[in-house]
Design a protein around this motif. Sequence first.
Motif, PDB file in Angstrom:
ATOM      1  N   MET A   1      37.237  31.352  38.758  1.00  0.00           N
ATOM      2  CA  MET A   1      38.141  31.680  39.860  1.00  0.00           C
ATOM      3  C   MET A   1      37.348  31.874  41.150  1.00  0.00           C
ATOM      4  N   THR A   2      37.852  31.282  42.231  1.00  0.00           N
ATOM      5  CA  THR A   2      37.184  31.422  43.515  1.00  0.00           C
ATOM      6  C   THR A   2      37.579  32.740  44.188  1.00  0.00           C
ATOM      7  N   LEU A   3      36.728  33.202  45.064  1.00  0.00           N
ATOM      8  CA  LEU A   3      36.971  34.435  45.789  1.00  0.00           C
ATOM      9  C   LEU A   3      38.063  34.194  46.832  1.00  0.00           C
ATOM     10  N   ASP A 140      44.704  41.272  45.779  1.00  0.00           N
ATOM     11  CA  ASP A 140      43.433  40.568  45.691  1.00  0.00           C
ATOM     12  C   ASP A 140      42.354  41.517  45.183  1.00  0.00           C
ATOM     13  N   ALA A 142      38.394  41.526  42.896  1.00  0.00           N
ATOM     14  CA  ALA A 142      37.279  40.803  42.279  1.00  0.00           C
ATOM     15  C   ALA A 142      36.364  41.827  41.630  1.00  0.00           C
ATOM     16  N   GLN A 160      41.226  35.335  34.946  1.00  0.00           N
ATOM     17  CA  GLN A 160      41.980  35.080  36.165  1.00  0.00           C
ATOM     18  C   GLN A 160      41.471  35.874  37.373  1.00  0.00           C
ATOM     19  N   PRO A 162      38.480  36.803  39.946  1.00  0.00           N
ATOM     20  CA  PRO A 162      37.184  36.290  40.411  1.00  0.00           C
ATOM     21  C   PRO A 162      36.059  37.273  40.089  1.00  0.00           C
ATOM     22  N   ARG A 163      34.881  36.723  39.820  1.00  0.00           N
ATOM     23  CA  ARG A 163      33.755  37.566  39.429  1.00  0.00           C
ATOM     24  C   ARG A 163      32.470  37.076  40.091  1.00  0.00           C
ATOM     25  N   GLY A 164      31.558  38.020  40.256  1.00  0.00           N
ATOM     26  CA  GLY A 164      30.290  37.695  40.883  1.00  0.00           C
ATOM     27  C   GLY A 164      29.188  38.603  40.388  1.00  0.00           C
ATOM     28  N   SER A 198      31.645  33.081  41.096  1.00  0.00           N
ATOM     29  CA  SER A 198      31.984  32.319  42.304  1.00  0.00           C
ATOM     30  C   SER A 198      31.353  32.919  43.549  1.00  0.00           C
TER      31      SER A 198
END
Length: 250
Positions: A1-3, A140, A142, A160, A162-164, A198
Amino acid sequence: MTLPASFLARPIAHRGLHRRAHGRVENSIASIMAAVAAGYGMEIDIQVSRDGVPMVFHDYDLSRLTPAKGPVAQHRSDELTAIQLKDDRGTIPTLQEVLSVVNGEVPLLIEIKDQDGNLGPQIGGVGKAVATLLHSYKGDVAVMSFNPHHISEMARILPQVPRGLVTDPFVAKDWPTISDGVRKRAAQIPDYDAVDASFISHNVNDLAAPRVAELKQQGARILCWTVRSAEVEAEARKIADNVTFEGYSA
């Protein structure tokens, strides 16, 4: 998943919009409410209580920010939520409480603090507890961590969201409890693709690192921590897509 784009629209308030002089300390409900009121997305930190509840608190030990002592993980959640924060009218909040306060009004960046002690696989149940709360959250959000095992778990149980990775040059003096081999490996950010990240949130003083440029070229979004002046922000933005800030008006 994108940020989501909302994470790049305005600077991100580090641990909420905290100002001790105004009675708002880091990760407190007052600081979180102030960030929401100002329209800033925010970064918060997660430690876990003895009974497995995600608590919004940065340190492993209570003593810097509260009159109490000892590790957060050795106290039950009902004990922690009763502990008064220094220089703030509030007590230590739970993640559930923070999610209710933010209520999707601004983006929320959640850092899960390493629960292994050496960025290893002994991460306990905090990820599952966080995922349970985020599964029905409307807004939103993350997740990120220095420990790639936390993010690998989140990829598996909450794909689902987003992760970083939170990243750093991992200099020995800054990480005295982390073994040399683990530090040297982590400095190369080798797990970015493996955890299907992402974005990274990198040490602002190391943004010129070749690996950061490589990831940016690959399409990673680059955030950074922690910016404490407009001058540093301007320099950081030559590389970073957004900054995490504190202590000045961004």
